[in-house]
Design an enzyme around this catalytic site. Structure first.
Site, short mmCIF file in Angstrom:
data_model
loop_
_atom_site.label_atom_id
_atom_site.label_comp_id
_atom_site.label_asym_id
_atom_site.label_seq_id
_atom_site.Cartn_x
_atom_site.Cartn_y
_atom_site.Cartn_z
N HIS A 20 11.61 14.69 -27.31
CA HIS A 20 10.06 15.08 -27.66
C HIS A 20 9.89 16.51 -27.65
O HIS A 20 8.79 17.32 -27.88
CB HIS A 20 9.23 14.23 -26.21
CG HIS A 20 9.20 12.85 -26.42
ND1 HIS A 20 7.78 12.46 -26.53
CD2 HIS A 20 9.86 12.13 -26.02
CE1 HIS A 20 8.18 11.24 -26.80
NE2 HIS A 20 9.31 10.79 -26.29
N THR A 21 10.93 17.27 -28.10
CA THR A 21 10.94 18.69 -28.29
C THR A 21 10.47 18.98 -29.85
O THR A 21 10.00 20.03 -29.89
CB THR A 21 11.99 19.56 -27.88
OG1 THR A 21 13.42 18.69 -28.38
CG2 THR A 21 12.35 19.43 -26.53
N ASP A 22 10.65 17.89 -30.59
CA ASP A 22 10.60 18.10 -32.15
C ASP A 22 9.19 18.57 -32.44
O ASP A 22 8.76 19.25 -33.27
CB ASP A 22 11.46 17.00 -32.96
CG ASP A 22 10.68 15.67 -32.74
OD1 ASP A 22 9.91 15.63 -31.68
OD2 ASP A 22 11.07 14.80 -33.58
N ALA A 108 15.96 -0.07 -32.22
CA ALA A 108 16.66 0.34 -30.93
C ALA A 108 16.57 2.17 -30.62
O ALA A 108 17.24 2.40 -29.75
CB ALA A 108 18.26 -0.13 -31.15
N SER A 113 15.46 3.30 -39.57
CA SER A 113 14.39 3.92 -40.60
C SER A 113 14.72 5.19 -41.42
O SER A 113 14.58 5.02 -42.67
CB SER A 113 13.06 4.19 -39.83
OG SER A 113 13.04 5.14 -38.91
N ASP A 157 15.37 12.87 -37.26
CA ASP A 157 16.13 11.69 -37.69
C ASP A 157 16.77 11.74 -39.25
O ASP A 157 17.77 11.63 -39.48
CB ASP A 157 15.41 10.36 -37.65
CG ASP A 157 14.77 10.06 -36.28
OD1 ASP A 157 15.13 10.95 -35.43
OD2 ASP A 157 13.97 9.07 -36.08
N TYR A 209 3.48 7.29 -27.06
CA TYR A 209 4.04 8.52 -27.65
C TYR A 209 2.73 9.18 -28.14
O TYR A 209 2.82 10.70 -28.05
CB TYR A 209 4.87 7.98 -28.92
CG TYR A 209 5.33 9.10 -30.00
CD1 TYR A 209 6.61 9.59 -29.60
CD2 TYR A 209 4.55 9.25 -31.19
CE1 TYR A 209 7.05 10.54 -30.66
CE2 TYR A 209 4.95 10.40 -31.90
CZ TYR A 209 6.37 10.95 -31.86
OH TYR A 209 6.84 11.89 -32.65
#
Ligand code: ADP
Ligand code: MG
Length: 365
Positions: A20-22, A108, A113, A157, A209
């Site tokens: 969650h740093t991105d 997962a 994606s 990602d 989120y």
């Protein structure tokens, strides 16, 4: 039904640390998995683009030259979005027939994606004869996901899928998208990074989120900083709202942990030395950021008790996967202990596999 013009691939990813740093302009440290999505493509036999996936029953059609957000719902949106993003960036996009297959577990938290977007991206660039570097292509893939599919994700990602290398972590500064490849020599040290897919049901992950993003934005606003990456621990400790304070503390301490891990590994330390940072990251996600669920807490704890040097949930949370850094010899014991803990609770068995940093997106031989 005919030979393709070529085949291209892009891998899924696991994030070693930096959760969650991105979206806070911070640091992440993912690596590319050996699991990949493979795209076989050829110039279209008709006037439209067709896409089929071994994981889906339907064949989806659209016009590469005209497709825009809203045109293609469902799984093929990730594919069509890549055509759209390339076209928006001024690149030629041919009409093609695409057949794809993947061994990246879907949904997962291992980024099937991004694997799909990036595999399509390298295929299309190659077929069109244009050179798009890995970082610009990752940015376009993120655009496909954010602005075509409509999923508000960060850019980690796609950067991991494009830049991955064997035995290397992709240390990404999400403020300016600069990367540094960091050594992660598992085999040399007799280590396995075990991925434990909890198969926990993802309950309301999207809404939560969004809540976390809003909390981080509120903390940055209260502190008067551009993003939580710029906040100091002392300023965070003085935040009046208890929940906002804990959310911000996770981000600030997590950024420090990423940098500590990179410093250890870049300095040639035994990878076992990063274990405490992995454990601390999990505790911070559980207690301060509150994004873990019992399935992942149990897997992380039991893996540690069974001999892992460190373990943590990886990915956005509310389910997904746990990683555990284990001596090769301890893998059966760790796997067995987690399986038993799940069975004792009446939970369906987790799926576990060892993952080593692997090659980023490209053309298959
Ligand atoms: P994750 O990236 O963690 O696997 P996401 O929800 O971000 O989870 O992406 C999963 C979605 O991506 C699937 O629901 C599907 O729409 C699409 N997708 C991924 N891989 C494939 C594939 N091989 N074939 C078809 N669709 C896929
Ligand atoms: Mg994804």
């Amino acid at each position: 039904g005919r030979a393709p013009a070529g085949a291209w691939f892009a891998p899924g990813r696991v994030n070693l640390i930096g959760e969650h740093t991105d979206y806070n302009d911070g640091f992440v440290l993912p690596f590319a998995l050996p699991h990949r999505t493979v795209v076989a493509a050829a110039p279209a036999s008709g006037s439209r683009t067709t896409v089929s996936s071994a994981q889906e029953a339907d064949v989806v059609e659209f016009r590469a030259a005209a497709v825009v957000p809203g045109d293609v719902p469902g799984w093929a949106g990730y594919v069509a979005g890549m055509f759209w993003a390339l076209r928006e960036a001024g690149h030629p996009v041919p009409e093609v027939d695409i057949v794809l297959d993947s061994d990246v577990p879907v949904g997962a938290g291992l980024s099937s994606s991004a694997a799909l977007e990036c595999a399509v991206g390298v295929a299309l660039a190659d077929l069109a004869g244009v050179v798009v570097g890995p970082s610009p292509l990752a940015v376009l893939a993120r655009r496909a996901e954010n602005d075509f599919v409509g999923a508000p994700t960060g850019g980690m990602d796609q950067m991991a899928s494009m830049h991955g290398r064997p035995e290397r972590l992709v240390f990404l500064d999400t403020r300016d998208d600069t990367i540094e490849l960091t050594p992660f020599p598992l085999a040399e040290h007799g280590l396995t990074l075990l991925v434990i897919d909890s198969r926990a049901p993802h309950a309301h992950a999207d809404g939560r989120y969004g809540e976390r993003r809003a909390d981080c934005a509120a903390a940055a606003a209260a502190l008067g900083v551009r993003a939580l990456r710029d906040a100091t621990p002392d300023a965070v400790a003085a935040l009046p709202d208890e929940r906002i304070r804990r959310r911000a503390r996770h981000i600030v301490t997590e950024n420090d942990r990423v940098r500590d891990v990179v410093a250890l590994l870049a300095g040639g330390s035994d990878p076992r030395t990063i274990g405490p940072a992995l454990d601390a990251s999990h505790a911070s996600m559980r207690d301060d950021f509150e994004i873990t669920v019992p399935h992942v807490d149990v897997a992380a704890e039991v893996a540690r008790e069974a001999g892992a040097h460190g373990s943590r949930m990886t990915g956005g949370g509310f389910g997904g996967c746990v990683i555990a850094l284990c001596d090769d010899a301890d893998v059966p014991a760790v796997r067995g202990a987690v399986e038993k803990a799940y069975a004792d609770r009446g939970w369906s068995a987790p799926v576990t596999f060892g993952a080593a940093p692997s090659e980023g997106a490209g053309r298959l031989a």
